[in-house]
Design an enzyme around this catalytic site. Structure first.
Site, PDB file in Angstrom:
ATOM      1  N   ASN A   9       0.823  -1.323  -0.159  1.00 43.34           N
ATOM      2  CA  ASN A   9       0.042  -0.176   0.077  1.00 43.34           C
ATOM      3  C   ASN A   9       0.965   1.103   0.129  1.00 43.34           C
ATOM      4  O   ASN A   9       1.406   1.568   1.092  1.00 43.34           O
ATOM      5  CB  ASN A   9      -0.965  -0.146   1.316  1.00 43.34           C
ATOM      6  CG  ASN A   9      -1.582   1.232   1.321  1.00 43.34           C
ATOM      7  OD1 ASN A   9      -1.948   2.030   0.456  1.00 43.34           O
ATOM      8  ND2 ASN A   9      -2.350   1.376   2.377  1.00 43.34           N
ATOM      9  N   TRP A  10       0.977   1.870  -1.139  1.00 42.14           N
ATOM     10  CA  TRP A  10       1.974   3.081  -1.313  1.00 42.14           C
ATOM     11  C   TRP A  10       1.264   4.127  -0.658  1.00 42.14           C
ATOM     12  O   TRP A  10       1.849   5.435  -0.521  1.00 42.14           O
ATOM     13  CB  TRP A  10       2.188   3.453  -2.875  1.00 42.14           C
ATOM     14  CG  TRP A  10       2.829   2.226  -3.454  1.00 42.14           C
ATOM     15  CD1 TRP A  10       3.206   0.955  -3.033  1.00 42.14           C
ATOM     16  CD2 TRP A  10       3.147   2.109  -4.845  1.00 42.14           C
ATOM     17  NE1 TRP A  10       3.840   0.291  -3.859  1.00 42.14           N
ATOM     18  CE2 TRP A  10       3.931   0.817  -5.123  1.00 42.14           C
ATOM     19  CE3 TRP A  10       3.128   2.992  -5.981  1.00 42.14           C
ATOM     20  CZ2 TRP A  10       4.390   0.513  -6.238  1.00 42.14           C
ATOM     21  CZ3 TRP A  10       3.475   2.594  -7.135  1.00 42.14           C
ATOM     22  CH2 TRP A  10       4.267   1.408  -7.502  1.00 42.14           C
ATOM     23  N   LYS A  11      -0.019   4.347  -0.373  1.00 40.48           N
ATOM     24  CA  LYS A  11      -0.565   5.495   0.457  1.00 40.48           C
ATOM     25  C   LYS A  11      -0.473   6.525  -0.586  1.00 40.48           C
ATOM     26  O   LYS A  11      -0.494   6.646  -1.742  1.00 40.48           O
ATOM     27  CB  LYS A  11      -0.285   5.574   1.863  1.00 40.48           C
ATOM     28  CG  LYS A  11       0.061   4.260   2.677  1.00 40.48           C
ATOM     29  CD  LYS A  11       0.073   4.718   4.012  1.00 40.48           C
ATOM     30  CE  LYS A  11       0.279   3.274   4.663  1.00 40.48           C
ATOM     31  NZ  LYS A  11       0.318   3.460   6.186  1.00 40.48           N
ATOM     32  N   HIS A  97      -9.506   0.774   4.985  1.00 38.75           N
ATOM     33  CA  HIS A  97      -8.268   0.853   5.432  1.00 38.75           C
ATOM     34  C   HIS A  97      -8.306   1.760   6.826  1.00 38.75           C
ATOM     35  O   HIS A  97      -9.260   2.570   6.671  1.00 38.75           O
ATOM     36  CB  HIS A  97      -7.219   1.306   4.540  1.00 38.75           C
ATOM     37  CG  HIS A  97      -5.801   1.384   4.822  1.00 38.75           C
ATOM     38  ND1 HIS A  97      -5.357   2.557   5.852  1.00 38.75           N
ATOM     39  CD2 HIS A  97      -4.782   0.637   4.841  1.00 38.75           C
ATOM     40  CE1 HIS A  97      -4.091   2.098   6.213  1.00 38.75           C
ATOM     41  NE2 HIS A  97      -3.690   1.194   5.620  1.00 38.75           N
ATOM     42  N   GLU A  99      -6.627   4.133   7.633  1.00 35.10           N
ATOM     43  CA  GLU A  99      -6.616   5.847   7.681  1.00 35.10           C
ATOM     44  C   GLU A  99      -7.782   6.404   7.093  1.00 35.10           C
ATOM     45  O   GLU A  99      -8.211   7.484   7.300  1.00 35.10           O
ATOM     46  CB  GLU A  99      -5.169   5.871   6.843  1.00 35.10           C
ATOM     47  CG  GLU A  99      -4.015   5.650   7.699  1.00 35.10           C
ATOM     48  CD  GLU A  99      -3.054   5.165   6.779  1.00 35.10           C
ATOM     49  OE1 GLU A  99      -2.760   5.168   5.577  1.00 35.10           O
ATOM     50  OE2 GLU A  99      -2.095   4.606   7.521  1.00 35.10           O
ATOM     51  N   GLU A 169      -5.145  -5.460  10.713  1.00 28.95           N
ATOM     52  CA  GLU A 169      -4.157  -4.269  10.881  1.00 28.95           C
ATOM     53  C   GLU A 169      -4.520  -3.748  12.099  1.00 28.95           C
ATOM     54  O   GLU A 169      -5.186  -2.893  11.959  1.00 28.95           O
ATOM     55  CB  GLU A 169      -4.439  -3.275   9.523  1.00 28.95           C
ATOM     56  CG  GLU A 169      -4.018  -3.973   8.260  1.00 28.95           C
ATOM     57  CD  GLU A 169      -3.447  -3.205   7.215  1.00 28.95           C
ATOM     58  OE1 GLU A 169      -2.380  -3.111   6.857  1.00 28.95           O
ATOM     59  OE2 GLU A 169      -4.175  -2.037   7.061  1.00 28.95           O
ATOM     60  N   GLY A 175       2.384   1.890  10.675  1.00 30.73           N
ATOM     61  CA  GLY A 175       3.350   3.208  10.356  1.00 30.73           C
ATOM     62  C   GLY A 175       4.019   3.514  11.773  1.00 30.73           C
ATOM     63  O   GLY A 175       4.545   4.670  11.858  1.00 30.73           O
ATOM     64  N   SER A 215       3.553  -2.316  10.181  1.00 33.61           N
ATOM     65  CA  SER A 215       4.963  -2.377  10.521  1.00 33.61           C
ATOM     66  C   SER A 215       5.638  -3.582   9.872  1.00 33.61           C
ATOM     67  O   SER A 215       6.651  -3.989  10.437  1.00 33.61           O
ATOM     68  CB  SER A 215       5.498  -1.967  11.667  1.00 33.61           C
ATOM     69  OG  SER A 215       4.968  -0.486  11.984  1.00 33.61           O
ATOM     70  N   GLY A 236       2.825  -1.207   4.186  1.00 35.81           N
ATOM     71  CA  GLY A 236       2.973   0.203   3.941  1.00 35.81           C
ATOM     72  C   GLY A 236       4.146   0.601   3.474  1.00 35.81           C
ATOM     73  O   GLY A 236       4.718   0.533   2.609  1.00 35.81           O
ATOM     74  N   GLY A 237       4.764   1.427   4.585  1.00 37.27           N
ATOM     75  CA  GLY A 237       6.130   1.872   4.546  1.00 37.27           C
ATOM     76  C   GLY A 237       7.245   0.980   3.803  1.00 37.27           C
ATOM     77  O   GLY A 237       7.788   1.443   2.859  1.00 37.27           O
TER      78      GLY A 237
HETATM   79  C1  PEP Z   1      -0.637  -0.218   5.888  1.00 42.24           C
HETATM   80  O1  PEP Z   1      -0.729   0.828   5.290  1.00 42.24           O
HETATM   81  O2  PEP Z   1      -1.636  -0.979   5.900  1.00 42.24           O
HETATM   82  C2  PEP Z   1       0.503  -0.426   6.730  1.00 42.24           C
HETATM   83  C3  PEP Z   1       0.296  -1.494   7.658  1.00 42.24           C
HETATM   84  O3  PEP Z   1       1.548   0.337   6.754  1.00 42.24           O
HETATM   85  P1  PEP Z   1       3.059   0.085   7.552  1.00 42.24           P
HETATM   86  O4  PEP Z   1       3.333  -1.152   6.869  1.00 42.24           O
HETATM   87  O5  PEP Z   1       3.848   1.260   7.219  1.00 42.24           O
HETATM   88  O6  PEP Z   1       2.692   0.075   9.157  1.00 42.24           O
END
Ligand code: PEP
Length: 253
Positions: A9-11, A97, A99, A169, A175, A215, A236-237
């Protein structure tokens, strides 16, 4: 047997050049791992979906949108529907998600409408569920996740539910650099699978993939995915760095 699934997920990151560079790197690396039976998807921002779909078109990498609107067409300024996403080569779409739940304010009811529209439009939704830190501390994790799953899937028959992937999640792990321990994650994945068995039947529950997100990094991916009910990861990251994302795909093999 559930096929492992790794989604990135590049957000709200990348630009027109870096999105294609990243997608090209992931596609090249994934072709080498292609025989190893892992489904891979990347979720770029809306405006780069079409370019990314082109960049991964001759690979095994699929494209996912990060959001969708539930109406079929009309006066919904700024929104994007399922047929538009299909039209430009999307296979998956994220629904709910954290966010979007906690920053944008999406409700379970809205998420359910989006997920239902995604399936009707031939997309495969990834339903994200998970508790806040305060909810975990108040021992409400199971209650919150039950609500997210039941309301997210409301009104869907088993055939439609089989199109869904669930991503557990925990919001406190997204994040933040904090990761649920493999044991904590496995407990919740097993809980979700039992819940699906109660809502539908055990065969369907055994078929649905449940991803972990929060993470995930090259260093913790393999241990998380070694757990029996963790069928892959939503990243994500670490999905913004080609080498890290490929290492996580490698860990899924
Ligand atoms: C996500 O965006 O769904 C996520 C899990 O982000 P991260 O891996 O950065 O925690």
């Amino acid at each position: 047997m559930r096929k492992p699934f790794v989604a990135g997920n590049w957000k709200m990151n990348t630009d027109s050049h870096s999105s294609v560079d990243l997608a090209t790197g992931v596609a090249r690396g994934s072709v080498e791992l292609a025989g190893q039976g892992v489904d891979v998807a990347v979720c770029p921002p809306f405006v780069y979906l079409q370019a990314v779909a082109g960049a991964v078109s001759s690979s095994n990498v699929s494209v996912s949108a990060q959001d969708i609107y539930f109406e079929a067409k009309g006066a919904f300024t700024g929104e994007i529907n399922a047929s538009m996403l299909k039209d430009i080569g999307c296979t998956y779409v994220l629904c709910g998600h954290s966010e979007r739940r906690h920053v944008i304010g999406e409700t379970d009811e809205l998420i359910n409408k989006k997920l239902t529209a995604a399936i009707a439009g031939g997309l495969l939704p990834i339903l994200c569920v998970g508790e806040l830190q305060s909810e975990r501390e108040a021992s409400q994790t199971e209650e919150v996740v039950t609500r997210h799953v039941k309301k997210g899937l409301a009104g869907l028959n088993p055939e439609k539910v089989s199109a869904v992937t669930i991503a557990y999640e925990p919001v406190w792990a997204i994040g933040t650099g904090l990761t649920a321990t493999p044991q904590q994650a496995q407990e919740m994945h097993q809980f979700i699978r039992k819940l699906l068995a109660q809502m539908y039947d055990s065969q369907l529950a055994e078929e649905i993939r449940i991803l972990y997100g929060g993470s995930v990094k090259p260093g913790n991916a393999a241990e998380l995915m070694s757990k029996p009910d963790i069928d892959g990861v939503l990243v994500g990251g670490a999905s913004l760095k080609t080498d890290d994302f490929l290492a996580i795909i490698q860990a899924a093999t």
